[in-house]
Design a protein around this motif. Structure first.
Motif, mmCIF file in Angstrom:
data_model
loop_
_atom_site.group_PDB
_atom_site.id
_atom_site.type_symbol
_atom_site.label_atom_id
_atom_site.label_comp_id
_atom_site.label_asym_id
_atom_site.label_seq_id
_atom_site.Cartn_x
_atom_site.Cartn_y
_atom_site.Cartn_z
ATOM 1 N N ARG A 127 45.169 7.823 20.989
ATOM 2 C CA ARG A 127 45.316 6.920 22.126
ATOM 3 C C ARG A 127 45.254 7.664 23.454
ATOM 4 O O ARG A 127 44.682 7.177 24.433
ATOM 5 N N SER A 128 45.818 8.868 23.512
ATOM 6 C CA SER A 128 45.885 9.606 24.768
ATOM 7 C C SER A 128 44.530 10.143 25.224
ATOM 8 O O SER A 128 44.312 10.328 26.417
ATOM 9 N N GLN B 102 51.641 3.913 32.177
ATOM 10 C CA GLN B 102 50.499 3.154 31.678
ATOM 11 C C GLN B 102 49.715 3.936 30.623
ATOM 12 O O GLN B 102 48.947 3.355 29.865
ATOM 13 N N LYS B 103 49.903 5.233 30.584
ATOM 14 C CA LYS B 103 49.207 6.079 29.616
ATOM 15 C C LYS B 103 50.105 6.492 28.458
ATOM 16 O O LYS B 103 49.698 7.285 27.613
ATOM 17 N N LEU C 169 42.980 3.177 26.342
ATOM 18 C CA LEU C 169 43.776 3.184 27.571
ATOM 19 C C LEU C 169 43.271 2.174 28.595
ATOM 20 O O LEU C 169 44.067 1.579 29.326
ATOM 21 N N ARG C 170 41.946 1.986 28.667
ATOM 22 C CA ARG C 170 41.378 1.134 29.698
ATOM 23 C C ARG C 170 40.446 0.048 29.151
ATOM 24 O O ARG C 170 40.048 -0.847 29.873
ATOM 25 N N THR D 223 51.094 -1.344 27.541
ATOM 26 C CA THR D 223 52.128 -0.365 27.182
ATOM 27 C C THR D 223 52.896 -0.850 25.962
ATOM 28 O O THR D 223 53.602 -1.863 26.036
ATOM 29 N N GLN E 70 45.816 5.752 36.594
ATOM 30 C CA GLN E 70 46.929 5.076 35.940
ATOM 31 C C GLN E 70 48.229 5.840 36.147
ATOM 32 O O GLN E 70 48.236 7.068 36.237
#
Length: 482
Positions: A389-390, A90-91, A396-397, A354, A86
Motif C-alpha cells: 500500500r505504501s 492519508q498515507k 493511495l490515490r 484511511t 498527502q
C-alpha cells in the motif's frame, strides 16, 4: 616520388564484385581498389553540404531533447496540481491497540503503557506508522470517565506515557489517543458538575473539550480517535477542532508539517451526513482541518457477504469523490475465522481512504513476550499489505471501479495512471474459478499478494482460481504495452 606516400589510405570501394553469367555467379574484377586520402576526407567533410547536415542533426537532437523535457515538466506540474501532497495520515493505516492487547510488563495480569512501549519494536518492524491507544483515561468502577485528561493508574503514569511517546517518535510512529463516550462530567477535574454547570452553553462545553485535547497535544500525541453514541457531542468536537485548526493556520502562517488529525467514528446511518459536513476533502462543505469521519464498511445491518461488500464498494466510490474517507470493518473486526479475517484485511487495506485496523494481538498473547514470535501469524500478511500500500499509488490515490460480483465473489479495480490492480474476493465456503478479464488489459496478470501468502506468479484472468474465503491482489498490464 608520389607526394601521397605515408598518408593513410581509406578504401571506399570493395576490390571485387560478382556478376551473373548464364545464371551462375562469376567473379568480376573491378581493378585495383579505389582509395580516398584522409586529407581529402577531411576536406570533403568541411564542405558546406556536410557542415550544414551535421549542424541540422545536432539542432534536431537538442530540439527533441528539450521538447521531451518540457513535456515531462508539464506532466509533472499538472499531476501535482490535480494531486496535491498527502498528509502523513492519508498515507498511513491507523492501528487501534486496545488495553486488552497491551503487553503486561510487570506481571500483574493487566497490560500497561510500559508494555506498549516494549511492543513498539515489533510494531515498527511491521511498518505500523500510526498507533491509537485507548481508552486509557481515568475511570471509576462503573466505567464513568472521571477526567479525560488523566491516565487510569492501572495502565501506568504520565511519565510512562511520555516515555512511550519519545520511543514512538524515534520509531517514526504517531501516537493517537482514543476518547470514548465522554460527557460534560468527563471534562471536569473536580468530579460531577453542579446544577449551575449543567446549564452551561455549547460554547463553554466546546472550550472545555478543546482545552482537554490541547493538554494531550502538549504531551506529544498527534491526534485523537473519538467514539461517542451521542451525535451532538461528535459534531461539537468536529466544529471545535475545525476552529482550532484555523487558529493554528492563522498563527503559524500555514499548517505545521506534522499537523494533527481528528478521527470520528460515526454510527451506521449517520456516517455519510457527518462525512459530507466535516471530513477533509474537496467537497463544497468539506473541511480541510484534518478530520476523518470513519464509517463501517460492513455495518451492523450487513452480513459478511459478497453483496454487502459490493454495496460497500459502491458507497466508497461515491464517498471518495469529494471527501477523504475513513473505514473500519465494523463490529466484525476481528472475526473468529482466520481465513475470513485475512480476506477482510485485504479488503480494508485495498480500499481508498484511511483504514482503521483493530488490534490483531490476541489478549492471551499480550501478557507475555511470546506473541511477537508467532512467525506464521496474521502479522505477516499485515506487513506485506502495508508495504504494498505504501509504494503503490493505485492504492493511495487511485480510482475505484466495481467490476463484477456474484452471490459469493467480488472483483474491483484500483488504478492510477499506468498502475492498475485487480482485487478478487471469495466470500464462499467453496472454491471458485472466475473470469475477471477487464477490458484494455492483458489476459495475464501477476499475483502481487494472496491472503494466505502461499501464491505467486502469473495467472490467466479468464480462469482465476480462489479457495474458500481467499483474496487475491493481481497486478495488471495494459494491453499493447511492452
Amino acid at each position: 616520388m608520389d607526394d601521397t606516400e605515408g598518408l593513410e589510405r581509406v578504401p571506399i570501394l570493395a576490390p571485387a564484385g560478382r556478376k551473373l553469367v548464364n545464371g551462375d555467379a562469376e567473379l568480376l574484377d573491378l581493378g585495383p581498389p579505389n582509395y580516398l586520402l584522409s586529407k581529402a576526407m577531411l576536406h570533403e567533410a568541411n564542405t558546406p553540404l556536410w557542415t550544414c547536415t551535421r549542424r541540422f542533426l545536432l539542432y534536431l537532437f537538442w530540439a527533441i531533447f528539450v521538447s521531451m523535457l518540457i513535456v515531462a515538466t508539464v506532466i509533472l506540474v499538472q499531476a501535482s496540481r490535480h494531486f496535491p501532497p498527502q498528509a502523513w495520515w492519508q498515507k498511513s493505516v491507523i492501528y487501534c491497540l486496545e488495553p486488552a492487547s497491551f503487553l503486561d510488563s510487570n506481571g500483574d495480569g493487566v497490560g500497561d503503557l510500559e508494555g506498549v512501549r516494549q511492543q513498539l519494536d515489533f510494531l515498527g518492524a511491521i511498518k505500523i506508522q500510526v498507533l491509537v491507544l485507548g481508552p486509557i483515561q481515568k475511570a471509576d468502577l462503573s466505567g464513568f470517565y472521571v477526567n479525560i485528561t488523566e491516565i487510569d493508574p492501572v495502565y501506568g503514569s504520565l511519565e510512562d506515557f511520555q516515555r512511550l511517546v519519545i520511543k514512538a517518535v524515534e520509531k517514526g510512529i504517531h501516537i493517537l489517543l482514543e476518547i470514548r463516550d465522554w460527557d460534560d462530567n468527563s471534562l471536569n477535574s473536580t468530579g460531577p458538575p453542579s446544577s449551575a454547570e449543567n446549564l452551561e452553553n455549547n460554547e463553554t462545553r466546546s472550550e472545555k473539550l478543546m482545552g482537554a485535547l490541547e493538554i494531550w497535544l502538549g504531551r506529544g500525541v498527534s491526534g485523537f480517535h473519538l467514539v461517542n453514541t451521542k451525535r451532538a457531542l461528535l459534531e461539537l468536537a468536529a466544529e471545535e477542532w475545525s476552529a482550532w485548526w484555523k487558529d493554528q493556520r492563522a498563527q503559524d502562517g500555514g499548517l505545521p508539517k506534522d499537523n494533527g488529525i481528528l478521527i470520528v467514528s460515526a454510527l451506521d446511518g449517520e456516517c455519510e451526513d457527518l462525512r459530507a459536513r466535516y471530513s477533509t476533502g474537496s467537497g463544497a462543505n468539506a473541511s480541510d482541518a484534518g478530520i476523518v469521519i470513519s464509517c463501517a464498511l460492513l455495518g451492523e445491518g450487513r452480513n459478511v457477504s459478497a453483496q454487502g461488500v459490493a454495496g460497500a464498494v459502491d458507497e466508497a466510490t461515491l464517498a471518495s469523490g469529494a471527501t477523504w474517507p475513513g473505514w473500519t470493518t465494523g463490529s466484525l473486526d476481528p472475526p473468529q475465522d482466520e481465513d475470513l479475517h485475512r480476506m477482510l484485511q485485504v479488503f480494508l487495506l485495498t480500499m481508498p481512504g484511511t483504514p482503521l485496523l483493530q488490534s490483531s494481538i490476541e489478549p492471551g498473547l499480550a501478557t507475555s513476550h511470546d506473541w511477537w514470535r508467532e512467525k506464521k501469524s496474521r502479522f505477516q500478511l499485515l506487513r506485506t499489505l502495508l508495504a504494498m500500500r505504501s509504494k503503490e499509488l493505485a492504492f493511495l490515490r487511485g480510482d475505484l471501479f466495481l467490476l463484477a460480483n456474484t452471490t459469493e465473489t467480488v472483483a474491483y479495480l484500483r488504478s492510477w495512471t499506468c498502475s492498475a490492480f485487480l482485487v478478487v474476493l471469495n466470500f464462499g465456503a467453496q472454491a471458485q474459478v472466475l473470469d475477471v478479464q477487464p477490458p484494455g488489459f492483458m489476459p495475464q496478470a501477476f499475483i502481487a499478494l494472496g491472503s494466505r501468502l502461499d501464491r505467486r506468479g502469473d495467472v490467466r484472468l479468464q480462469e482465476v482460481a480462489l479457495g474458500p474465503f481467499e483474496a487475491l491482489v493481481l497486478k495488471l498490464s495494459v494491453a499493447g504495452r511492452i
